[in-house]
Design a protein around this motif. Structure first.
Motif, PDB file in Angstrom:
ATOM      1  N   ASN A 138     -18.512  11.506 -14.718  1.00 54.00           N
ATOM      2  CA  ASN A 138     -18.567  10.430 -15.715  1.00 54.00           C
ATOM      3  C   ASN A 138     -19.863   9.627 -15.606  1.00 54.00           C
ATOM      4  O   ASN A 138     -20.491   9.292 -16.612  1.00 54.00           O
ATOM      5  N   VAL A 139     -20.258   9.303 -14.370  1.00 55.31           N
ATOM      6  CA  VAL A 139     -21.477   8.511 -14.155  1.00 55.31           C
ATOM      7  C   VAL A 139     -22.708   9.303 -14.597  1.00 55.31           C
ATOM      8  O   VAL A 139     -23.594   8.776 -15.279  1.00 55.31           O
ATOM      9  N   ILE A 140     -22.763  10.579 -14.222  1.00 52.35           N
ATOM     10  CA  ILE A 140     -23.904  11.418 -14.603  1.00 52.35           C
ATOM     11  C   ILE A 140     -23.963  11.574 -16.119  1.00 52.35           C
ATOM     12  O   ILE A 140     -25.043  11.502 -16.730  1.00 52.35           O
ATOM     13  N   SER A 141     -22.807  11.773 -16.748  1.00 52.86           N
ATOM     14  CA  SER A 141     -22.760  11.908 -18.207  1.00 52.86           C
ATOM     15  C   SER A 141     -23.259  10.643 -18.893  1.00 52.86           C
ATOM     16  O   SER A 141     -23.972  10.696 -19.904  1.00 52.86           O
ATOM     17  N   GLU A 199     -30.617  14.753 -13.211  1.00 56.35           N
ATOM     18  CA  GLU A 199     -29.231  14.559 -13.633  1.00 56.35           C
ATOM     19  C   GLU A 199     -28.524  15.896 -13.875  1.00 56.35           C
ATOM     20  O   GLU A 199     -27.341  16.037 -13.570  1.00 56.35           O
ATOM     21  N   LEU A 200     -29.239  16.877 -14.404  1.00 58.69           N
ATOM     22  CA  LEU A 200     -28.631  18.189 -14.650  1.00 58.69           C
ATOM     23  C   LEU A 200     -28.271  18.881 -13.333  1.00 58.69           C
ATOM     24  O   LEU A 200     -27.230  19.530 -13.232  1.00 58.69           O
ATOM     25  N   VAL A 201     -29.131  18.738 -12.333  1.00 59.38           N
ATOM     26  CA  VAL A 201     -28.809  19.292 -11.009  1.00 59.38           C
ATOM     27  C   VAL A 201     -27.578  18.592 -10.440  1.00 59.38           C
ATOM     28  O   VAL A 201     -26.670  19.234  -9.894  1.00 59.38           O
ATOM     29  N   GLY A 202     -27.533  17.267 -10.578  1.00 61.39           N
ATOM     30  CA  GLY A 202     -26.359  16.515 -10.117  1.00 61.39           C
ATOM     31  C   GLY A 202     -25.104  16.916 -10.872  1.00 61.39           C
ATOM     32  O   GLY A 202     -24.006  16.955 -10.300  1.00 61.39           O
ATOM     33  N   LEU A 203     -25.265  17.201 -12.163  1.00 58.17           N
ATOM     34  CA  LEU A 203     -24.120  17.614 -12.986  1.00 58.17           C
ATOM     35  C   LEU A 203     -23.554  18.937 -12.491  1.00 58.17           C
ATOM     36  O   LEU A 203     -22.323  19.104 -12.385  1.00 58.17           O
TER      37      LEU A 203
END
Length: 270
Positions: A18-21, A237-241
């Motif tokens: 949710n946070v990353i999104s 962010e994509l890596v974190g996702l």
């Protein structure tokens, strides 16, 4: 126990997603500051328990922390597009409710009353100045541009210097300093409460705001004709996702494995 441990993991992975999104959704929001999740482990054991036998029982959400690092600066050419290069926040006050906001979004414009506001009827706050631009009071006031000068000349334009001085020009060639933009600073900016629209409010955790003139001491310089973009790094962010998604899948698999083991034990007993 493994069911509840993995369930905690699922909930935490969902929070992380949710946070990353939210970060990705606001990658183009002016003045937005990204957040990241922090987790802590949970152990089960009393004061008299053998430390070699204490068992972990999952993780919990410890904090969702904001990152106030500088975003990229984008040239716009508009005199009332302002950005702070360094630390600090613009201070605005709602014209309807009187509530105080702090923001890094410097997309300001003049309204019909001559107020410099952010489009949501929140008026930029400035230090009062005399005709020479010297600050005369530390009590903040609305940044309001007179439609005419003392000679009756009409307003012609506006400039904002890097030290915060707002100068109005009139068609008779007169220039008047109408105020100095106040920059707010906090002892613990991570304690600010998010309000949306790139606005924050002070809390007991952040401490009260201290105000100063731009480009002095700990306060950043002001840049006119510039906006601060979001500090979200899409690649990061994509890596974190992907990592959060794998974490979610792993916890779901652990629940599935525990379910299969339980079913096997039940079948053996029957």
């Amino acid at each position: 126990m493994s069911f509840y441990t993995s369930l905690n993991g699922l909930k935490n992975a969902q929070t992380d997603l949710n946070v990353i999104s939210h970060n990705i959704a606001n990658s183009e929001t002016t003045g937005f500051k990204k957040s990241h999740t922090q987790f802590a482990d949970i152990v089960a054991g009393g004061a008299l328990a053998n430390p070699k036998l204490i068992q972990g029982i999952g993780s919990r959400l410890e904090a969702i922390s904001q990152n106030f690092s500088q975003g990229a600066l984008q040239q716009t050419g508009s005199a009332l597009d302002l950005a702070i290069s360094g630390d600090g926040f613009f201070n605005t006050v709602s014209a309807t409710s009187g509530q105080t906001f702090y923001t890094r979004n410097g997309a300001f414009a003049l309204d019909g009353n001559g107020n410099v506001q952010d489009g949501s009827n929140n008026i930029l706050q400035v230090f009062p100045t005399d005709a020479t631009g010297a600050i005369t009071s530390t009590t903040l006031s609305n940044c309001t541009i007179p439609a005419t000068d003392v000679a009756g000349a009409q307003f012609a334009g506006l400039t904002v210097a890097d030290d915060g001085k707002v100068t109005a020009s009139y068609d008779d060639g007169t220039n008047i300093v109408v105020g100095c933009v106040a920059v707010a600073s906090f002892l613990s900016p991570n304690g600010l409460r998010q309000l949306g629209s790139s606005n924050w409010a002070a809390t007991g955790i952040s401490g009260a705001a201290s105000y100063g003139q731009p480009n002095t001491g700990k306060f950043g310089a002001l840049m006119s004709g510039t906006l601060e973009r979001s500090n979200v790094d899409i690649a990061e962010e994509l890596v974190g996702l992907i990592t959060a998604q794998r974490n979610f899948q792993a916890n779901a698999k652990a629940i599935d494995t525990a379910s299969q083991i339980s079913q096997t034990v039940i079948n053996l007993r029957t």
